[in-house]
Design an enzyme around this catalytic site. Structure first.
Site, mmCIF file in Angstrom:
data_model
loop_
_atom_site.group_PDB
_atom_site.id
_atom_site.type_symbol
_atom_site.label_atom_id
_atom_site.label_comp_id
_atom_site.label_asym_id
_atom_site.label_seq_id
_atom_site.Cartn_x
_atom_site.Cartn_y
_atom_site.Cartn_z
ATOM 1 N N SER A 141 -110.764 -51.392 72.892
ATOM 2 C CA SER A 141 -111.594 -50.197 72.669
ATOM 3 C C SER A 141 -112.576 -50.495 71.538
ATOM 4 C CB SER A 141 -110.701 -49.025 72.254
ATOM 5 O OG SER A 141 -111.486 -47.931 71.809
ATOM 6 N N TYR A 154 -103.510 -45.515 67.027
ATOM 7 C CA TYR A 154 -104.252 -45.954 68.216
ATOM 8 C C TYR A 154 -105.159 -47.131 67.872
ATOM 9 C CZ TYR A 154 -107.476 -45.761 72.231
ATOM 10 O OH TYR A 154 -108.233 -46.067 73.332
HETATM 11 N N1 LIG Z 1 -110.914 -42.563 77.335
HETATM 12 C C1 LIG Z 1 -111.748 -43.244 76.594
HETATM 13 O O1 LIG Z 1 -112.770 -42.722 76.197
HETATM 14 C C2 LIG Z 1 -111.442 -44.677 76.253
HETATM 15 C C3 LIG Z 1 -112.310 -45.401 75.427
HETATM 16 C C4 LIG Z 1 -112.013 -46.734 75.137
HETATM 17 C C5 LIG Z 1 -110.861 -47.322 75.651
HETATM 18 N N2 LIG Z 1 -110.040 -46.575 76.440
HETATM 19 C C6 LIG Z 1 -108.861 -47.237 77.003
HETATM 20 O O2 LIG Z 1 -109.059 -47.312 78.407
HETATM 21 C C7 LIG Z 1 -107.788 -47.385 79.053
HETATM 22 C C8 LIG Z 1 -107.755 -46.359 80.171
HETATM 23 O O3 LIG Z 1 -107.786 -45.069 79.577
HETATM 24 P P1 LIG Z 1 -108.330 -43.783 80.343
HETATM 25 O O4 LIG Z 1 -109.193 -43.085 79.394
HETATM 26 O O5 LIG Z 1 -108.806 -44.158 81.677
HETATM 27 O O6 LIG Z 1 -106.966 -42.912 80.405
HETATM 28 P P2 LIG Z 1 -106.168 -42.314 81.652
HETATM 29 O O7 LIG Z 1 -104.962 -41.653 81.064
HETATM 30 O O8 LIG Z 1 -107.071 -41.501 82.499
HETATM 31 O O9 LIG Z 1 -105.715 -43.629 82.446
HETATM 32 C C9 LIG Z 1 -104.578 -44.376 82.051
HETATM 33 C C10 LIG Z 1 -103.610 -44.444 83.225
HETATM 34 O O10 LIG Z 1 -102.466 -45.196 82.834
HETATM 35 C C11 LIG Z 1 -101.304 -44.513 83.286
HETATM 36 N N3 LIG Z 1 -100.180 -44.885 82.437
HETATM 37 C C12 LIG Z 1 -99.930 -44.460 81.169
HETATM 38 N N4 LIG Z 1 -98.802 -45.009 80.715
HETATM 39 C C13 LIG Z 1 -98.328 -45.816 81.702
HETATM 40 C C14 LIG Z 1 -97.192 -46.652 81.823
HETATM 41 N N5 LIG Z 1 -96.313 -46.772 80.827
HETATM 42 N N6 LIG Z 1 -97.022 -47.355 82.972
HETATM 43 C C15 LIG Z 1 -97.917 -47.244 83.994
HETATM 44 N N7 LIG Z 1 -98.997 -46.431 83.943
HETATM 45 C C16 LIG Z 1 -99.209 -45.737 82.799
HETATM 46 C C17 LIG Z 1 -101.667 -43.051 83.170
HETATM 47 O O11 LIG Z 1 -100.826 -42.215 83.960
HETATM 48 C C18 LIG Z 1 -103.107 -43.065 83.656
HETATM 49 O O12 LIG Z 1 -103.194 -42.939 85.061
HETATM 50 C C19 LIG Z 1 -106.735 -47.173 77.967
HETATM 51 O O13 LIG Z 1 -106.254 -48.426 77.538
HETATM 52 C C20 LIG Z 1 -107.538 -46.519 76.843
HETATM 53 O O14 LIG Z 1 -106.957 -46.746 75.589
HETATM 54 C C21 LIG Z 1 -110.289 -45.283 76.754
#
Ligand SMILES: NC(=O)c1ccc[n+]([C@@H]2O[C@H](COP(=O)([O-])OP(=O)(O)OC[C@H]3O[C@@H](n4cnc5c(N)ncnc54)[C@H](O)[C@@H]3O)[C@@H](O)[C@H]2O)c1
Length: 265
Positions: A141, A154
């Protein structure tokens, strides 16, 4: 980009992972997903039918990873890329505001999912990637590189993912290329808060879209908030055999955010 590639997306049920599943299909990949939420597995089945292999399971549970590996091998016989999109947020709670007695549980929850999950999955699938000369792409991130993208737990966990990319890129060369992508905030995320602070009922979809969009317009040089699919070309390249030039690096996909000093803002 991904013709004749079998790609496993960890956490492909919503947000970034879901967008990547759609895009990887369009790039020609055979796609499998490991997803903890049963309802999101159903959503995947509704959207993709049998075209995507959706396995319900937890990336932090060795038995679930091994079951996913068996089902994947039965269907596709090999794996070319492992793409990590699993994650949990710390609710943007500062060190000052985190109760001392909750800190160990918060740390364990966030690091267990964000860091250990990626390490266990790598361990379970590494021999298949070694056979195929494959790739690993993990999601870190912008929070790993500049302050104010989350609370300390985080942010530290994402720094750990970036360091894991460095180490695995070195250890697994030359057969397996390992890289990361560091996205900025994007639309359609359902990233949840921490159960350790009683915030697991919160997810990012509850932040008003207008608030995020107006912050982008004011502060970010490439001022339009992106969809998960906008990140897909970078992930697809890093997951593909076309990438012969990078390992052990994270691509900071920050829409120009780090390239300004904010004086005019
Ligand atoms: N949302 C943002 O703005 C943002 C920004 C930078 C980085 N990220 C990173 O991007 C990645 C995706 O995040 P997102 O925003 O799409 O969130 P999201 O929650 O929509 O997607 C994450 C998915 O992972 C699944 N998940 C969570 N724990 C799990 C586990 N133990 N086993 C299997 N599946 C599991 C969740 O159910 C979900 O479907 C993450 O690593 C997050 O830290 C997000």
């Amino acid at each position: 980009m991904l013709e004749n590639h079998v790609v496993l997306v960890l956490g492909g049920g919503s947000g970034l992972g879901r967008g990547l599943v759609r895009s990887f299909r369009n790039e020609g990949a055979e796609v499998a997903v490991l997803e903890v939420s049963a309802s999101k597995v159903e959503e995947l089945q509704t959207e993709f039918g049998d075209d995507v292999l959706a396995v319900q399971g937890d990336v932090t549970v060795i038995g679930d990873l091994e079951r996913c590996r068996s089902v994947l091998l039965e269907r596709f016989g090999r794996l070319d890329a492992l793409v990590g999109c699993v994650g949990v947020f710390d609710g943007n709670v500062s060190l000052h505001d985190t109760p001392l007695d909750k800190m160990p549980a918060l740390f364990d929850e966030i690091f267990h999912i964000n860091v250990l999950g990626n390490m266990l999955a790598t361990k379970v699938f590494v021999d298949l990637l070694d056979q195929s000369g494959g790739a690993i792409v993990l999601t870190t991130s912008t929070a790993a590189y500049a302050a104010d993208g989350g609370g300390p737990t985080y942010t530290a966990s994402k720094g750990a993912v970036s360091s894991l990319v460095n180490q695995l890129g070195f250890e697994l060369a030359p057969r397996i290329r390992v890289n990361g992508v560091a996205p900025l905030t994007f639309a359609n995320s359902r990233l949840r808060g921490p159960a350790a602070l009683g915030m697991d009922g919160w997810d990012q979809s509850q932040v008003p879209v207008e608030d995020m969009a107006s912050a982008f317009e004011r502060l970010i040089p490439l001022s339009q908030m992106c969809e998960p699919e906008d990140y897909a070309p970078v992930y697809a390249f890093l997951a593909s055999r076309h990438n012969k030039i990078m390992t052990g690096q994270s691509v900071i996909a920050d829409q120009g955010m780090f390239n300004r000093a904010l004086m005019s803002a």
